[in-house]
Enzyme design. Structure first.
Site, short mmCIF file in Angstrom:
data_model
loop_
_atom_site.label_atom_id
_atom_site.label_comp_id
_atom_site.label_asym_id
_atom_site.label_seq_id
_atom_site.Cartn_x
_atom_site.Cartn_y
_atom_site.Cartn_z
N TYR A 10 0.85 -1.19 0.00
CA TYR A 10 0.00 0.00 0.00
C TYR A 10 0.89 1.24 0.00
O TYR A 10 1.83 1.33 0.79
CB TYR A 10 -0.90 -0.01 1.24
CG TYR A 10 -1.80 1.19 1.37
CD1 TYR A 10 -2.83 1.41 0.46
CD2 TYR A 10 -1.64 2.11 2.42
CE1 TYR A 10 -3.68 2.51 0.59
CE2 TYR A 10 -2.49 3.20 2.55
CZ TYR A 10 -3.50 3.41 1.64
OH TYR A 10 -4.34 4.48 1.77
N ASP A 36 9.14 2.71 -0.09
CA ASP A 36 8.07 3.29 0.72
C ASP A 36 8.25 2.80 2.15
O ASP A 36 7.89 1.68 2.49
CB ASP A 36 6.70 2.90 0.18
CG ASP A 36 5.58 3.54 1.00
OD1 ASP A 36 5.86 4.09 2.09
OD2 ASP A 36 4.42 3.48 0.55
N LYS A 63 4.16 8.28 9.28
CA LYS A 63 3.92 7.64 10.57
C LYS A 63 4.90 8.06 11.68
O LYS A 63 4.70 9.12 12.25
CB LYS A 63 3.82 6.13 10.37
CG LYS A 63 2.63 5.83 9.42
CD LYS A 63 2.17 4.41 9.35
CE LYS A 63 0.84 4.33 8.62
NZ LYS A 63 0.84 3.68 7.32
C1 PLP Z 1 0.21 4.24 6.00
C2 PLP Z 1 0.94 4.06 4.73
C3 PLP Z 1 0.83 4.97 3.66
C4 PLP Z 1 -0.18 6.07 3.65
O1 PLP Z 1 0.03 7.00 4.68
P1 PLP Z 1 -1.19 7.93 5.14
O2 PLP Z 1 -0.55 8.86 6.12
O3 PLP Z 1 -2.21 7.02 5.73
O4 PLP Z 1 -1.71 8.63 3.94
C5 PLP Z 1 1.66 4.79 2.57
N1 PLP Z 1 2.53 3.79 2.51
C6 PLP Z 1 2.66 2.90 3.50
C7 PLP Z 1 3.67 1.82 3.38
C8 PLP Z 1 1.85 2.99 4.63
O5 PLP Z 1 1.95 2.07 5.59
#
Ligand code: PLP
Length: 431
Positions: free
Chosen positions: A143, A238, A271
């Site tokens: 994601y 990511d 995060k």
């Molecule tokens: C949580 C997450 C996102 C999206 O971040 P948001 O602050 O919820 O928009 C993107 N990439 C990864 C790997 C994530 O865990």
């Protein structure tokens, strides 16, 4: 008690679609009533009925110090007094950028934004702008936020371009997105064979936390790096979830330890770097970042980007996790939890495997660790859902879906972990 979770859920559903502001909070996967949280303290959260839960979500990752850490609280309070938002540069943004750069080799410049979605979307645009190419690869089960070109699922067969996973995303918008199975070297090679010179980038969660917890294998990561380099595609890590969470240098430092000379090209963070405030970032070498406005032609902006309160919160959080021994202790605590769960399951004759790195973990009702999304989704979901509710009843708040990872914070004590394992022992017996 003045209200109940159920009453709040009903009221919420009248004014908020599904009663929640992010879908997984609605407990659709596991069923039942979401808990409405009133406050949090250390490793615990409390719901509207006054019930306490040991929190293994930590706001989906950010709360690595636990809730209400005094140093973070103090930094945020002091920042608030100076003003909420200026829409002009601040020294704190420089400090946060410097802190990130110091911890992640390969990042020479960063741009701060307000959410992981924004960061992922902007990193993709930057990779496309820097290479002058449109196509890119993502992996099934990873994601990267909910930007249109990233909401894509695999088509049928190998190396096909994907289909939108959401209504409202035109097929035209995802026609450049190639979706491959995770950890599949043959599929990767076939995709590069067919499209290598048209690929702007490959975006990956190096330790994936959005299909529970799945690591990219070392041979897979090694080959991925080789193919990106030989075809001029950027490797985008990511690390919104894994960054500053699985290790101080994120998953990148884990693979640097495992693969000599390894380095990703573009990094996406979120995060933990906001410590619970809306803050995220993307970064790369100066040579890549110079394409970004105002230096270059790749546009990207944000009214609240680099917000002074959020940066104060993030900086205070990074300062704490940089202290000597922080990750050793957090990693040991997390391992204690996973081994405890495995042991309790084994004693109950329940097939369960787990894995962890730093403060991030996953477990599966399965006989071996899955290597990709398709396998994760074949693990025993009915059993997971029963286990989830049995644990919730016993005051343990796990992620409400089998495809989500879990998080331990520095505020979790061995006693908290042991109490969770004891609860799991009861829950397994009841399964
Ligand atoms: C949580 C997450 C996102 C999206 O971040 P948001 O602050 O919820 O928009 C993107 N990439 C990864 C790997 C994530 O865990």
């Amino acid at each position: 008690m003045s209200t109940t979770n159920q009453a709040l859920f009903e009221r919420a559903q009248r004014v908020i679609p599904g009663g929640v502001n992010s879908p997984v909070r609605a407990f659709r996967a596991v069923g039942g009533t979401p808990r409405f949280i009133t406050r949090a303290e250390g490793p615990y959260i409390f719901d509207a009925e006054g019930k306490r839960y040991t929190d293994y979500i930590g706001s989906w990752g950010p709360m690595i110090l636990g809730h209400g850490h005094p140093a973070v609280f103090d930094a945020v309070q002091r920042a608030l007094l100076d003003g909420f938002s200026f829409g002009a540069p601040t020294e704190r943004e420089i400090e946060l950028a410097e802190a990130i750069i110091a911890l992640v080799p390969g990042v020479e410049q960063v741009r701060l934004v307000s959410s992981g979605t924004e960061a992922g979307m902007s990193a993709l645009r930057l990779a496309r702008g820097a290479t002058g190419r449109s196509k890119f690869i993502k992996f099934e089960g990873c994601y990267h936020g909910h930007a249109d070109p990233l909401l894509v699922k695999a088509g049928s067969g190998l190396a096909t371009f994907g289909f939108p996973t959401s209504a409202g995303v035109p097929e035209d918008v995802v026609k450049h997105t190639l979706v491959l199975p995770y950890n599949d070297i043959a599929a990767l090679e076939a995709a590069f064979d067919a499209h290598g010179k048209e690929l702007a980038c490959v975006m990956i969660e190096p330790i994936a936390g959005n299909m529970n917890f799945v690591r990219a294998s070392v041979p897979f990561m090694t080959r991925l790096r080789e193919l990106c380099t030989s075809h001029g595609a950027l490797l985008v890590f990511d690390e919104v979830m894994s960054g500053f969470r699985v290790a101080l240098g994120g998953a990148h430092s884990v693979y640097q330890r495992l693969i000599p000379g390894f380095k990703a090209d573009v990094f996406v963070f979120g995060k933990v770097i906001g410590g619970g405030m809306p803050l995220a970032a993307f970064g790369a070498s100066r040579d890549v970042m110079r394409h970004l406005a105002p230096l270059g032609p790749v546009y990207q902006a944000g009214t609240l980007s680099g917000n002074p309160v959020a940066t104060a919160c993030g900086l205070a959080t990074l300062k704490e996790i940089t202290k000597p021994g922080f990750f050793e202790a957090l990693g040991a605590q997390t391992q204690r939890l996973v081994e405890g769960l495995e042991g309790a399951a084994r004693d109950a004759g329940v097939p369960l495997v787990g894995d962890s790195e730093g403060g991030m973990f996953g477990f599966f009702f399965f006989n071996q660790l899955p290597q990709n999304y398709a396998t994760v989704m074949t693990t025993d979901s009915a059993r997971f859902n029963r286990f989830f509710h049995a644990m919730l009843d016993r005051g343990v708040y796990l992620a409400p879906a089998l495809y989500e990872a879990g998080f331990v914070s520095a505020a979790h004590t061995p006693a908290d972990i042991d109490a969770t394992v004891a609860a799991a022992r009861e829950a397994f017996a009841a399964l």
